[in-house]
Motif scaffolding. Sequence first.
Motif, PDB file in Angstrom:
ATOM      1  N   THR A   3       8.620   3.754  -2.072  1.00 19.90           N
ATOM      2  CA  THR A   3       7.251   3.414  -1.515  1.00 19.90           C
ATOM      3  C   THR A   3       6.278   4.182  -0.899  1.00 19.90           C
ATOM      4  O   THR A   3       5.270   4.078  -0.660  1.00 19.90           O
ATOM      5  CB  THR A   3       7.437   2.368  -0.236  1.00 19.90           C
ATOM      6  OG1 THR A   3       8.415   3.091   0.779  1.00 19.90           O
ATOM      7  CG2 THR A   3       8.346   1.223  -0.752  1.00 19.90           C
ATOM      8  N   PRO A   5       3.410   6.707  -1.568  1.00 15.16           N
ATOM      9  CA  PRO A   5       2.543   7.015  -2.520  1.00 15.16           C
ATOM     10  C   PRO A   5       2.477   8.584  -3.001  1.00 15.16           C
ATOM     11  O   PRO A   5       1.905   8.628  -4.090  1.00 15.16           O
ATOM     12  CB  PRO A   5       1.234   6.567  -1.845  1.00 15.16           C
ATOM     13  CG  PRO A   5       1.460   6.653  -0.575  1.00 15.16           C
ATOM     14  CD  PRO A   5       2.863   6.410  -0.271  1.00 15.16           C
ATOM     15  N   LEU A 212       6.758   2.532  -8.586  1.00 14.54           N
ATOM     16  CA  LEU A 212       6.365   2.326  -7.241  1.00 14.54           C
ATOM     17  C   LEU A 212       5.987   0.610  -6.875  1.00 14.54           C
ATOM     18  O   LEU A 212       5.819   0.024  -8.002  1.00 14.54           O
ATOM     19  CB  LEU A 212       5.049   3.041  -7.226  1.00 14.54           C
ATOM     20  CG  LEU A 212       4.842   4.704  -7.283  1.00 14.54           C
ATOM     21  CD1 LEU A 212       3.382   4.955  -7.032  1.00 14.54           C
ATOM     22  CD2 LEU A 212       5.733   5.128  -5.927  1.00 14.54           C
ATOM     23  N   SER A 216       1.961   0.492  -3.047  1.00 15.24           N
ATOM     24  CA  SER A 216       2.067   2.034  -3.257  1.00 15.24           C
ATOM     25  C   SER A 216       1.369   2.530  -4.309  1.00 15.24           C
ATOM     26  O   SER A 216       0.864   3.712  -4.283  1.00 15.24           O
ATOM     27  CB  SER A 216       3.658   2.273  -3.381  1.00 15.24           C
ATOM     28  OG  SER A 216       4.252   2.023  -2.105  1.00 15.24           O
TER      29      SER A 216
END
Length: 286
Positions: A3, A5, A212, A216
């Motif tokens: 999660t 980024p 992701l 995210s």
Amino acid sequence: MPTNPSVTPSQPAPRAGYAYFTSGDVTPVRPLLSKIGSQAVILLISDEGGDFGQLILKIGNKPEIGLKTGQIIFLPPGIPYCLNSTGRSTYLACHFNLSSSALQQIDLHALHALLPTPPAVYACPACLPVRSPLRELQQTLMCYLTDGLCTGRIHRLKAHELFYVLRHYYTPAEQAMLFSPIAGNNLALRQLVINHLTDYPSIDEWARLTGLSPDSFKRAFIKEFGMPVHRWLNARKFDNLYHDLRHSSVTAAELARRYHFATIAYLSTFCRKMSGCTPSDIRNLG
């Protein structure tokens, strides 16, 4: 599922790297048109021979750009371009994808640090002068291509030589300007987005490609590209659609399928939203 980024996306299996050269003339009746896809191009415009006239580069629906002979231009994957000339101009083009081993000689992460803002894939391309070592490479390759002597091995060797010359005969600042569309802090994310741009995935599909969550992915995208994903992707989609409307006879129904619109009406609504014009208006521009 990650999660954060800032993490590196878990990409699909990498595409095999390649690079090859073509050459030709650009004339008023024979422009050089891009084939929209995941292929990048380095153009070297010759300053020898020919009746050059005025060179004009058109990228999507962006304003025309006047070019000079004796310049090198980088056009990233997915960019819709049309190069025209009022006279006759000769070019050498190196076509490659982002997995090419020749490109790996350029440190795109380090170059990103020299750029003031997140680079835009479709910004006005930087034009650099063709310096002596590059001109010699250009002349040799054009002779090989004319005489039918460019084997696969020659294409590979000369692609490595091209990037070697760019690395050692152009300053880091010049390299950063030239390769700004593909330079990035999160190179894995940037290159994955560029490689799959013309597949026009949904947010959920992008999230699956990157490994992701959708939220995210959206945060990572803004951090890397400097704007929300929908805004950036819609601008890219319209550039490509505009190019197809102006430079092909593909029907509206086929364009709707190609650009993932459920109906022609949605395609028309998108064009009006992005430009104030219908597809027919764009196609019939003078």
